[in-house]
Motif scaffolding. Structure first.
Motif, mmCIF file in Angstrom:
data_model
loop_
_atom_site.group_PDB
_atom_site.id
_atom_site.type_symbol
_atom_site.label_atom_id
_atom_site.label_comp_id
_atom_site.label_asym_id
_atom_site.label_seq_id
_atom_site.Cartn_x
_atom_site.Cartn_y
_atom_site.Cartn_z
ATOM 1 N N LYS A 144 -7.817 1.664 -6.183
ATOM 2 C CA LYS A 144 -7.205 0.767 -5.208
ATOM 3 C C LYS A 144 -7.797 0.934 -3.808
ATOM 4 O O LYS A 144 -7.991 -0.031 -3.080
ATOM 5 C CB LYS A 144 -5.691 1.056 -5.182
ATOM 6 N N PHE A 145 -8.051 2.194 -3.427
ATOM 7 C CA PHE A 145 -8.356 2.444 -2.012
ATOM 8 C C PHE A 145 -9.771 2.922 -1.685
ATOM 9 O O PHE A 145 -10.178 2.856 -0.533
ATOM 10 C CB PHE A 145 -7.364 3.474 -1.447
ATOM 11 N N THR A 158 0.235 7.901 3.000
ATOM 12 C CA THR A 158 -0.147 6.525 2.658
ATOM 13 C C THR A 158 -1.366 6.080 3.450
ATOM 14 O O THR A 158 -2.298 5.490 2.892
ATOM 15 C CB THR A 158 1.018 5.551 3.009
ATOM 16 N N ARG A 200 0.840 -1.215 0.000
ATOM 17 C CA ARG A 200 0.000 0.000 0.000
ATOM 18 C C ARG A 200 0.870 1.258 0.000
ATOM 19 O O ARG A 200 0.527 2.264 -0.619
ATOM 20 C CB ARG A 200 -0.991 0.008 1.173
ATOM 21 N N HIS A 201 1.987 1.204 0.697
ATOM 22 C CA HIS A 201 2.870 2.374 0.739
ATOM 23 C C HIS A 201 3.588 2.561 -0.604
ATOM 24 O O HIS A 201 3.688 3.677 -1.117
ATOM 25 C CB HIS A 201 3.887 2.228 1.874
ATOM 26 N N ALA A 208 -4.879 4.932 2.165
ATOM 27 C CA ALA A 208 -5.307 3.542 2.340
ATOM 28 C C ALA A 208 -6.655 3.445 3.060
ATOM 29 O O ALA A 208 -7.355 2.447 2.937
ATOM 30 C CB ALA A 208 -4.245 2.773 3.109
#
Ligand code: MSP
Length: 526
Positions: free
Chosen positions: A258-259, A238, A99-100, A242
């Motif tokens: 993605k998030f 991040t 994720r980072h 996230a």
């Protein structure tokens, strides 16, 4: 949903076990996070690990491990450390997590296409130890470099640079216009002085993968990895990304798929407080704001900059063995003794000095004989003289409790943790003095003084309850034990409950037990 109070620590390098500096910073941050929650706000507390870079690659090599295996093992220790410190963290970030990496790469791609970067050849000096390029300006009068840089080598290398030339003036204006942005004041002045007296050099944001593999590859040029500070600072973004933070996802729309979630998007950015040590101020006060502005994101509200601990007046250093091992101290004295000592001893700002004798003295005088004795004798007398039943309300110490509450809350809201603790201790001292003045053990011998004894006992046990609430952000385990001993099923985690008179007449308390067992004064913390 509304924005949460978002607070972070620096992320620690994983090149050794957690030390006093790490522990101090985390406790300070936890006290602030708990305070906000206790005041009724939603808070989000982030800590984590900085796992890339040459230092970690070398440390892993030394142990013949892969960097990832090396980091995974230490990460478990750091997570356990957070639990031992009783931190109320909401997430734990590791810069090696997918994720980072996704967020760092999205930012690099955005800034690259916006034209912030250029590629150029560098010829000059480099400190592998500090992973930093050095110029003639860094030389000392005798021509050598400061030993903290380790061995300095000459290097010719092509890298990507972040243009900083147009960034200096707006940053200076911003810091001038926002006096609270960097706290304490003298740290702000340091940054202003630096920006006024130097021209910012463009920032090298890559290292060739041929030389350093352990980093996040550039999305537009896999022959390079991201410079460790560009990677590390992004951790603060991040985690909002996230958790689906709409402000961050708007600035980095490529991360949406993605998030973004249907219904659990947290509003975190901008951060309300980055708690950091003085040595990493320039990265946070100069480079980070510039990176954020380029991304199109607002700046954090505050950098709260603490000083450095020494031990016995000398630099803490693994190589000389001059260390304080927080886990050992906690094992011997308890987590709350550690939490209490570091915040009580060192205000946020100046440097501090740990001495084992100072620790033991505060434990004995302030925790065992001060708070511990007050609670123990108050509850024991209520048990002995009134079978543990709370008498009718009496307000003799109410003004003292109110004064401590008001002063402490004002200081807590401004993150003046040491001063707030002082305000609370005024009440501890006053209540112990009240026991000596009213002498309940004498009143108990005289049936004609029964009503007076009721008054005194009410004032004492109610003060203990108020203290548990006020102290919860600092020493939560102790506060919860006080509540249990008072027979209260609730938690002491709402500052509003420090209002006087909540202990009801007729309530039956639990069993008193020492909070801070007295120690042989000759005993030393490990
Ligand atoms: N990885 C970087 C921070 C990146 S943040 C985006 C780093 N790591 S560190 O492990 O060296 O330090 C972590 C924090 O601990 C820093 O805020 C640092 O100032 C603090 N301390 C390290 N030693 C300390 C003392 N002796 N005393 C108090 N704090 C100190 O820097």
């Amino acid at each position: 949903m509304s924005k949460r109070f978002y607070i972070t620590t620096a992320i620690d390098y994983v090149n050794g076990q957690p030390h006093l500096g790490h522990g101090y910073e985390k406790v300070v941050t936890d006290v602030i996070a708990r305070t906000r929650r206790s005041l009724g706000e939603d808070a989000f507390f982030l800590t984590g690990l900085d796992e890339h870079g040459q230092k970690v690659q070398q440390a892993a090599q030394k142990e013949n491990r892969t960097p990832q295996a090396y980091c995974d093992e230490l990460a478990a220790d750091y997570r356990a450390f957070a639990t031992t410190l009783n931190l109320t963290i909401d997430d734990f970030v590791r810069t090696t997590e997918p994720r980072h990496k996704a967020v760092v790469q999205a930012i690099l791609a955005k800034l690259h296409s916006a034209g912030y970067f250029y590629k150029a050849e560098y010829r000059g000096f480099y400190s592998p130890k500090e992973e930093t390029f050095l110029t003639e300006k860094d030389r000392r009068p005798d021509g050598t470099f400061d030993p903290s840089y380790g061995e300095v080598v000459e290097l010719v290398e092509r890298n990507y640079y972040f243009k900083l030339k147009d960034q200096q003036q707006w940053l200076l204006d911003y810091i001038e216009a926002h006096p609270d942005f960097i706290q304490p004041e003298y740290r702000r002045n340091e940054v202003l002085g630096f920006l006024k007296n130097n021209t910012l050099e463009d920032l090298c944001i890559t290292r060739p993968a041929a030389r350093l593999k352990w980093g996040i590859p550039l999305p537009f040029d896999p022959a390079y990895v991201t410079w460790v500070w560009f990677d590390a600072l992004v951790n603060y973004i991040t985690i909002p990304a996230a958790h689906g933070d709409p402000v961050v996802l708007e600035a980095l729309p490529d991360l949406r798929a993605k998030f973004e979630t249907q219904n659990s998007n947290l509003e975190l950015w901008p951060a309300d407080s980055h708690v950091i040590g003085k040595d990493i101020l320039k990265f946070h006060a100069v480079y980070w704001p510039i990176m954020l502005k380029a991304m199109g994101l607002p700046l954090p509200r505050q950098l709260l900059v603490h000083g450095w601990w020494q031990k016995d007046g000398a630099k803490i250093s693994k190589s000389t063995g001059n260390v304080v091992e927080p886990l050992k101290v906690i094992g011997e004295w308890g987590v709350d003794a550690f939490r209490y000592y570091v915040v009580r001893e060192l205000d946020i700002g100046p440097d501090g000095n740990w001495t084992d004798a100072g620790f033991a003295a505060r434990y004995q005088a302030e925790l065992a004989n001060g708070l511990g004795n007050l609670v123990n004798r108050s509850l024991s007398m209520l048990k002995r003289y009134r079978q543990g039943i709370v008498p009718k309300r009496s307000d003799e110490l109410a003004p003292n409790a109110a004064a401590s509450f008001t002063a402490a809350v004002e200081n807590l809201k401004a993150s003046r943790l040491q001063s707030a603790l002082g305000d609370i201790w005024t009440l501890v001292t006053r209540a112990n003095q009240y026991v000596d003045q009213t002498a309940p053990f004498k009143l108990a011998k005289d049936p004609a003084q029964s009503a007076r004894l009721d008054e005194v006992l009410y004032n004492l046990v109610e003060t203990c309850r108020v203290l548990a609430v006020l102290l919860w952000p600092y020493i939560p385990q102790t506060s919860e034990r006080i509540f249990t001993q008072l027979g209260l099923a609730s938690k002491p985690d709402h500052l509003a409950d420090a209002a006087w008179g909540r202990l009801a007449a007729g309530h039956s308390i639990g069993d008193p037990a020492p909070l801070f067992p007295r120690k042989d004064l000759a005993a030393k913390p490990a």
